[in-house]
Write an enzyme that holds these catalytic residues in place. Structure first.
Site: not given
Length: 282
Positions: A53, A125, A205-206, A208
């Site tokens: 990241y 990952h 990424s809940p 979206g």
């Protein structure tokens, strides 16, 4: 904050995804640190990061160093999870390296950046097509046995790979982190498998496309409509909907502002009735 379990550790039902604090569009360091500390103040005790990241290879490890700095001196028991296996190249390119020797070196580097003797949760990952999953996950088993990591997880794995990883780890797979949101539900089989095995399922990424759902006029506008009726944000409804799916679910919404993680953390206390849940599942 209500809690859920990763392995043998109780953590907040809502975690914090650190990625937005370090990639393109990231906030300045002062706001980034304030966001992490606001999360802890709101009861968040689980933070997810990764060595990759960053903006590019030039600041590889940026998010791990940022999280470590933000938590320094904080009086809270926070489980920090990180990941290895993604690489960054020139021009912000992303790559994969699942070789055992790479993962061992990546883990050592993460230990240094986080300033810890053992990583709470270390995750592979993403599968590397050029390396057998057995080899990559086998490296996690070695790290567990060596005491460099306390728990092992995988990310972006399908059901067959999850089962194989758990077997390789001798039943010690603690978490699976896959994409899951109102507009990306194809990880339902992985969620169900995790529920059967008692493995934590961490949706990345809940949200979206939830922010644009109402404008799109799609079936996902239901999240905005339920939120409007309850007087809360559609994002909070989204997280509450996920939490209602199974006790193994621990969403990790990314945030780059204190206000956004404070709103997300409040989802742990939001109860949706059966009618709302049926509507949101439609």
């Amino acid at each position: 904050m209500r809690t859920r379990r990763i392995g043998s550790v109780d953590v907040s039902a809502i975690g914090l995804g650190g990625m937005p604090l370090s990639v393109d569009g990231r906030p300045d360091r002062e706001r980034a640190i304030a966001t992490v500390r606001a999360a802890v103040d709101a009861g968040v005790t689980f933070i997810d990061t990764a060595d990759a990241y960053s903006l590019s290879v030039s600041d590889f490890g940026h998010n791990e160093e940022l999280i470590a700095e933000a938590l320094r001196g904080v009086d809270a028991d926070v489980l920090v999870a990180t990941k290895g296996g993604h690489t960054r190249g020139p021009g912000a390119a992303w790559g994969l390296d699942g070789r055992p020797e790479y993962l061992r070196a990546a883990c050592d580097a993460s230990l240094r950046r986080l300033g810890v003797e053992a990583i709470g949760l270390y995750q592979f990952h993403r599968p590397d097509p050029s390396v057998p999953v057995e080899d990559s996950v086998g490296a996690l088993a070695e790290l567990l046995d060596a005491g460099k990591i306390r728990m092992a997880g995988v990310s972006n794995f399908d059901p067959a790979q999850i089962s194989k990883a758990n077997d390789i780890l001798g039943g010690r797979l603690a978490a699976v982190q896959n994409q899951f949101s109102p507009v990306f539900r194809s990880s339902e089989p992985e969620l169900r498998l995790c529920a059967e095995l008692g493995i934590a399922f961490l949706p990345w990424s809940p949200f979206g496309g939830i922010r644009d759902a109402a404008a799109l006029g799609s079936r996902f506008a239901a999240f905005a409509e339920v939120g409007a009726r309850l007087g809360v944000s559609p994002q909070r409804v989204c997280l509450a909907w996920m939490l209602a799916k199974d006790p193994v679910v621990i969403p990790i919404p990314g945030s780059s502002r204190p206000a956004s993680i404070e709103d997300s953390a409040a989802a742990a206390e939001l109860e949706l009735d059966a009618e709302d849940l049926a509507r949101l599942d439609a």
